[in-house]
Design a protein around this motif. Structure first.
Motif, mmCIF file in Angstrom:
data_model
loop_
_atom_site.group_PDB
_atom_site.id
_atom_site.type_symbol
_atom_site.label_atom_id
_atom_site.label_comp_id
_atom_site.label_asym_id
_atom_site.label_seq_id
_atom_site.Cartn_x
_atom_site.Cartn_y
_atom_site.Cartn_z
ATOM 1 N N ASN A 114 0.809 -1.214 0.000
ATOM 2 C CA ASN A 114 0.000 0.000 0.000
ATOM 3 C C ASN A 114 0.842 1.264 0.000
ATOM 4 O OD1 ASN A 114 -2.310 -1.571 0.061
ATOM 5 N ND2 ASN A 114 -2.437 -1.539 2.274
ATOM 6 N N VAL A 115 2.157 1.141 -0.083
ATOM 7 C CA VAL A 115 3.035 2.308 -0.115
ATOM 8 C C VAL A 115 3.935 2.244 -1.345
ATOM 9 C CG1 VAL A 115 3.032 2.600 2.389
ATOM 10 C CG2 VAL A 115 4.823 1.265 1.326
ATOM 11 N N LYS A 116 4.338 3.427 -1.797
ATOM 12 C CA LYS A 116 5.210 3.546 -2.968
ATOM 13 C C LYS A 116 6.483 4.257 -2.545
ATOM 14 C CE LYS A 116 5.244 5.604 -7.554
ATOM 15 N NZ LYS A 116 4.468 6.416 -8.507
ATOM 16 N N LEU A 117 7.610 3.704 -2.914
ATOM 17 C CA LEU A 117 8.905 4.284 -2.570
ATOM 18 C C LEU A 117 9.132 5.555 -3.387
ATOM 19 C CD1 LEU A 117 11.547 3.923 -0.990
ATOM 20 C CD2 LEU A 117 12.405 2.599 -2.919
ATOM 21 N N ILE A 118 9.420 6.664 -2.699
ATOM 22 C CA ILE A 118 9.657 7.944 -3.353
ATOM 23 C C ILE A 118 11.156 8.240 -3.423
ATOM 24 C CG2 ILE A 118 9.250 10.440 -3.221
ATOM 25 C CD1 ILE A 118 6.787 8.823 -3.997
ATOM 26 N N LYS A 119 11.813 8.173 -2.263
ATOM 27 C CA LYS A 119 13.244 8.489 -2.223
ATOM 28 C C LYS A 119 13.946 7.466 -1.357
ATOM 29 C CE LYS A 119 16.482 12.204 -1.270
ATOM 30 N NZ LYS A 119 16.662 13.495 -0.687
ATOM 31 N N LYS A 120 14.924 6.811 -1.933
ATOM 32 C CA LYS A 120 15.703 5.788 -1.232
ATOM 33 C C LYS A 120 16.840 6.445 -0.464
ATOM 34 C CE LYS A 120 16.735 1.272 -1.128
ATOM 35 N NZ LYS A 120 15.910 0.383 -0.384
ATOM 36 N N ILE A 121 16.984 6.096 0.807
ATOM 37 C CA ILE A 121 18.088 6.577 1.629
ATOM 38 C C ILE A 121 19.200 5.529 1.570
ATOM 39 C CG2 ILE A 121 18.800 7.258 3.948
ATOM 40 C CD1 ILE A 121 16.760 9.141 2.658
#
Length: 77
Positions: A69-76
């Protein structure tokens, strides 16, 4: 199945009650494929007193959301 989302990543909720909101992952529950996002999906838990002199209280906790239910926006990194 491997979860690509890690602690500290920025994500967007794509379905459910909080659809369209952004947040930061505070922890990942790998065996249940769930993530806990800071200040999203807040639940109230009523705590009963342990002894007769104690008082009960209401605690606000962040409930987990399934990683689908979540979408990755910015990878740390």
């Amino acid at each position: 199945m491997k979860i690509q989302i890690q602690k500290g990543d920025n994500v967007k909720i794509i379905s459910g009650k909080h659809k369209g909101e952004y947040g930061k992952v505070s922890s990942v529950i790998k065996n249940k494929h769930q993530v806990i996002i800071k200040n999203i999906n807040i639940r109230t838990k009523h705590i009963k007193p342990k002894q007769t002199e104690d008082r009960g209280y209401i605690k606000k906790i962040e409930a987990p959301i399934h990683y689908s239910n979540v979408k990755l926006i910015k990878k740390i990194k």
